[in-house]
Design a protein around this motif. Structure first.
Motif, PDB file in Angstrom:
ATOM      1  N   LEU A 127       0.836  -1.302   0.054  1.00 56.40           N
ATOM      2  CA  LEU A 127      -0.061   0.047   0.105  1.00 56.40           C
ATOM      3  C   LEU A 127       0.816   1.333  -0.068  1.00 56.40           C
ATOM      4  O   LEU A 127       0.620   2.385  -0.546  1.00 56.40           O
ATOM      5  N   GLY A 128       2.073   0.909   0.440  1.00 55.53           N
ATOM      6  CA  GLY A 128       2.960   2.477   0.225  1.00 55.53           C
ATOM      7  C   GLY A 128       3.417   2.624  -0.808  1.00 55.53           C
ATOM      8  O   GLY A 128       4.240   3.708  -0.958  1.00 55.53           O
ATOM      9  N   GLU A 129       3.246   1.706  -1.997  1.00 57.19           N
ATOM     10  CA  GLU A 129       3.705   1.954  -3.212  1.00 57.19           C
ATOM     11  C   GLU A 129       2.681   2.734  -4.041  1.00 57.19           C
ATOM     12  O   GLU A 129       1.570   2.194  -4.204  1.00 57.19           O
ATOM     13  N   TRP A 130       2.847   3.882  -4.793  1.00 58.65           N
ATOM     14  CA  TRP A 130       1.934   4.485  -5.771  1.00 58.65           C
ATOM     15  C   TRP A 130       1.724   3.523  -6.746  1.00 58.65           C
ATOM     16  O   TRP A 130       2.629   2.969  -7.510  1.00 58.65           O
ATOM     17  N   ASP A 131       0.467   3.449  -6.977  1.00 64.84           N
ATOM     18  CA  ASP A 131      -0.141   2.654  -8.392  1.00 64.84           C
ATOM     19  C   ASP A 131      -0.443   3.594  -9.481  1.00 64.84           C
ATOM     20  O   ASP A 131      -1.513   4.346  -9.134  1.00 64.84           O
ATOM     21  N   SER A 132       0.248   3.581 -10.272  1.00 67.00           N
ATOM     22  CA  SER A 132      -0.162   4.611 -11.359  1.00 67.00           C
ATOM     23  C   SER A 132      -1.632   4.307 -12.153  1.00 67.00           C
ATOM     24  O   SER A 132      -2.116   5.452 -12.663  1.00 67.00           O
ATOM     25  N   ARG A 133      -2.403   3.177 -11.788  1.00 66.83           N
ATOM     26  CA  ARG A 133      -3.572   3.075 -12.047  1.00 66.83           C
ATOM     27  C   ARG A 133      -4.578   3.778 -11.377  1.00 66.83           C
ATOM     28  O   ARG A 133      -5.821   3.799 -11.626  1.00 66.83           O
TER      29      ARG A 133
END
Length: 197
Positions: A127-133
């Motif tokens: 959850l701490g990683e940005w998801d470009s979607r």
């Protein structure tokens, strides 16, 4: 790493069909509990279906499989039923679902108690990683919830409860999107660990 958008359940299990039907509900799960609009029969099925039938395979971790049940009950807004299952699970995932249930109550103190019992969870890294979607509108809110690559569930509790009645105004839609991402990630984690995928 990005979130898996695929259905985490085996296509041979009833959970696959249930999850596919619930995906739109998950994307719109409100920040504060409300009465479920789902058929009572679906809630009863989720409570009574065998874990093997739900997952469509043999279960290697029954407590983790019960955590899947708690998560699905939460998605159908069966708050009392989700709370009951989560409360019976003396596991980290049971505490995680229990924390979400109380965040939806909304009861910040109780939610934080359960997240303290969670400690650090593998889902937090995801959850701490940005998801470009994710929609760009979620980025600003996301940045307030992440400290060096790790999700902060305590800040998320405060922000959700503070904005729970905001309806469609900022940042409510972004919070609903991030909550859906959290629930998907935890369900996926529980399914994979219940079945040794």
């Amino acid at each position: 790493m990005t979130d898996r958008l695929v259905n985490p359940f085996s296509s041979s299990g009833k959970g696959f069909e249930i999850y596919a039907g619930l995906e739109p509900s998950l994307a719109e799960l409100p920040l504060v509990r409300r009465q479920s609009t789902h058929p009572r029969s679906l809630i009863t099925d989720l409570q009574t279906i065998s874990l093997e039938d739900l997952l469509g395979t043999s279960v290697s971790d029954r407590l983790m499989a019960q955590a899947v049940r708690a998560g699905l009950l939460l998605v159908v807004e069966a708050w009392d039923e989700a709370h009951e299952v989560a409360q019976e699970l003396e596991t980290v995932e049971g505490s995680y679902w229990h924390g979400i249930v109380h965040r939806l109550e909304p009861d910040a103190g109780n939610a934080k108690y359960w997240f303290r019992r969670v400690g650090t969870h593998p889902v937090f890294v995801r959850l701490g990683e940005w998801d470009s979607r994710l929609p760009p509108s979620a980025k600003q809110v996301f940045d307030t919830l992440v400290s060096p690559g790790a999700w902060d569930p305590f800040t998320f509790i405060d922000v959700c409860i503070r904005n729970a009645d905001a309806g469609s105004s900022d940042p409510y839609p972004a919070l609903v999107t991030l909550q859906a991402r959290e629930v998907r990630a935890l369900l996926d984690y529980c399914v994979r660990n219940a079945t040794n995928q």
